[in-house]
Design a protein around this motif. Structure first.
Motif, PDB file in Angstrom:
ATOM      1  N   LYS A   1       0.852  -1.186   0.000  1.00 30.97           N
ATOM      2  CA  LYS A   1       0.000   0.000   0.000  1.00 30.97           C
ATOM      3  C   LYS A   1       0.888   1.237   0.000  1.00 30.97           C
ATOM      4  O   LYS A   1       1.997   1.215   0.549  1.00 30.97           O
TER       5      LYS A   1
ATOM      6  N   ALA B   1      -5.286  -9.481  -7.342  1.00 29.57           N
ATOM      7  CA  ALA B   1      -6.010  -8.292  -6.894  1.00 29.57           C
ATOM      8  C   ALA B   1      -7.352  -8.720  -6.301  1.00 29.57           C
ATOM      9  O   ALA B   1      -8.051  -9.567  -6.870  1.00 29.57           O
TER      10      ALA B   1
ATOM     11  N   THR C   1       4.441   0.690  -8.250  1.00 28.12           N
ATOM     12  CA  THR C   1       4.424   0.820  -6.792  1.00 28.12           C
ATOM     13  C   THR C   1       4.989   2.166  -6.349  1.00 28.12           C
ATOM     14  O   THR C   1       4.417   2.835  -5.464  1.00 28.12           O
TER      15      THR C   1
ATOM     16  N   ALA D   1       2.606   5.109  -7.163  1.00 30.77           N
ATOM     17  CA  ALA D   1       1.466   5.265  -6.255  1.00 30.77           C
ATOM     18  C   ALA D   1       1.826   6.193  -5.105  1.00 30.77           C
ATOM     19  O   ALA D   1       1.018   7.051  -4.703  1.00 30.77           O
TER      20      ALA D   1
ATOM     21  N   ASP E   1      -6.370   6.583  -2.155  1.00 29.24           N
ATOM     22  CA  ASP E   1      -5.640   5.525  -2.856  1.00 29.24           C
ATOM     23  C   ASP E   1      -4.470   4.995  -2.039  1.00 29.24           C
ATOM     24  O   ASP E   1      -3.918   3.940  -2.373  1.00 29.24           O
TER      25      ASP E   1
ATOM     26  N   ASP F   1      -2.254  -2.708  -3.436  1.00 31.06           N
ATOM     27  CA  ASP F   1      -1.667  -2.571  -4.778  1.00 31.06           C
ATOM     28  C   ASP F   1      -0.960  -3.873  -5.137  1.00 31.06           C
ATOM     29  O   ASP F   1       0.266  -3.987  -5.029  1.00 31.06           O
ATOM     30  N   THR F   2      -1.725  -4.859  -5.570  1.00 27.82           N
ATOM     31  CA  THR F   2      -1.162  -6.176  -5.865  1.00 27.82           C
ATOM     32  C   THR F   2      -1.652  -6.659  -7.220  1.00 27.82           C
ATOM     33  O   THR F   2      -2.511  -6.050  -7.847  1.00 27.82           O
TER      34      THR F   2
ATOM     35  N   LEU G   1      -6.186   4.215  -9.774  1.00 26.52           N
ATOM     36  CA  LEU G   1      -4.796   3.897  -9.482  1.00 26.52           C
ATOM     37  C   LEU G   1      -4.236   2.870 -10.460  1.00 26.52           C
ATOM     38  O   LEU G   1      -3.131   3.036 -10.991  1.00 26.52           O
ATOM     39  N   ALA G   2      -4.996   1.806 -10.720  1.00 30.30           N
ATOM     40  CA  ALA G   2      -4.499   0.738 -11.598  1.00 30.30           C
ATOM     41  C   ALA G   2      -4.232   1.260 -13.005  1.00 30.30           C
ATOM     42  O   ALA G   2      -3.203   0.936 -13.609  1.00 30.30           O
TER      43      ALA G   2
ATOM     44  N   GLU H   1      -1.072   3.313 -13.039  1.00 30.67           N
ATOM     45  CA  GLU H   1       0.099   2.457 -12.819  1.00 30.67           C
ATOM     46  C   GLU H   1       0.470   1.698 -14.086  1.00 30.67           C
ATOM     47  O   GLU H   1       1.650   1.490 -14.365  1.00 30.67           O
TER      48      GLU H   1
END
Length: 252
Positions: free
Chosen positions: A67, A87, A127, A130, A148, A153-154, A194-195, A198
């Motif tokens: 995170k 996720a 990562t 973020a 966020d 975040d996986t 976020l995704a 990224e």
């Protein structure tokens, strides 16, 4: 039939080199050609199964959940395993299929260590972004809302996107590579989460790796050069036009 033939020729130009390499490896060694990919699929399935139990969820969280609010050293330690933690908001079969197809293709074409390197760089870039995005705040185009920071975040998606772009670069699948990038831009515009951001950061990181790619990974023109008569670049076999004698070799 002409449109069909043209489509086949276009598909052969786009994916011929890539598919031929993969088919040859799988025909010879089957799953032995992708041991790292098989291990990654099994690890992802195992982590998903662990997450279904309260005690297992804590273990997975401690070892592989990243995170933006976490301390940076802790995030860096968890990032390699976070790649294989599905996720929570996506079906696990999607992650398994992505790993099997894209990681497997990359392992055959690039080798297991280069595949892992590219996957890790793409995941790490997302990562780190973020954390930077949350620090910038939601007002800027590259910023993220503070909420966020607590999102898990996986998942392999950033690594999959990065590997796909790198493979397209190596095998000159320009249309497919452009399509992947356009799809990720569309995802970011439509969802703006976020995704999505990224994924774009992962693509940018991998494009930098493409610029610095080792010579053996750089695209090579596989068309016949004028007058060469060969695809490999080796000199053609020359046959003698002289009258054959009992001890004369016919080629050298």
């Amino acid at each position: 039939m002409r449109p069909v033939s043209a489509l086949r020729r276009a598909a052969r130009r786009e994916w011929g080199s890539l598919s031929a390499t993969v088919r040859a490896a799988l025909a010879t060694d089957r799953l032995r050609a992708i041991p790292m990919t098989v291990a990654a699929v099994c690890l992802t399935a195992l982590l998903h199964a662990l997450q279904q139990h309260s005690w297992g969820l804590g273990v997975v969280h401690a070892l592989g959940t990243v995170k933006a609010e976490d301390p940076l050293p802790l995030s860096l330690l968890r990032t390699p395993l976070s790649l294989f933690v599905p996720a929570p908001d996506l079906p696990v079969w999607g992650a398994l299929a992505q790993i099997l197809v894209v990681f497997g293709t990359a392992e055959i074409c690039l080798g297991r260590w280069r595949t892992l390197l590219i996957a890790y760089v793409a995941t790490l870039a997302g990562t780190l972004y973020a954390r930077i995005g949350v620090a910038l705040g939601p007002d800027g185009p590259f910023g993220l809302p503070a909420s966020d920071a607590v999102i898990a975040d996986t998942g392999p998606s950033a690594a999959v996107v990065g590997l796909a772009v790198y493979l397209c670069y190596v095998h000159r699948a320009r249309f497919t590579g452009a399509l992947v990038i356009v799809a990720m831009v569309a995802e970011m515009v439509l969802k703006n989460n976020l995704a999505g951001k990224e994924h774009l950061v992962a693509i940018a990181a991998v494009l930098l790796m493409c610029v610095r790619a080792p010579r053996r990974d750089r695209p090579r023109d596989q068309d016949l050069r004028p007058g060469s008569g060969t695809r490999s670049g080796a000199p053609p076999i020359r046959s003698s036009n002289l009258r054959r004698g009992p001890t004369q070799r016919t080629s050298w």
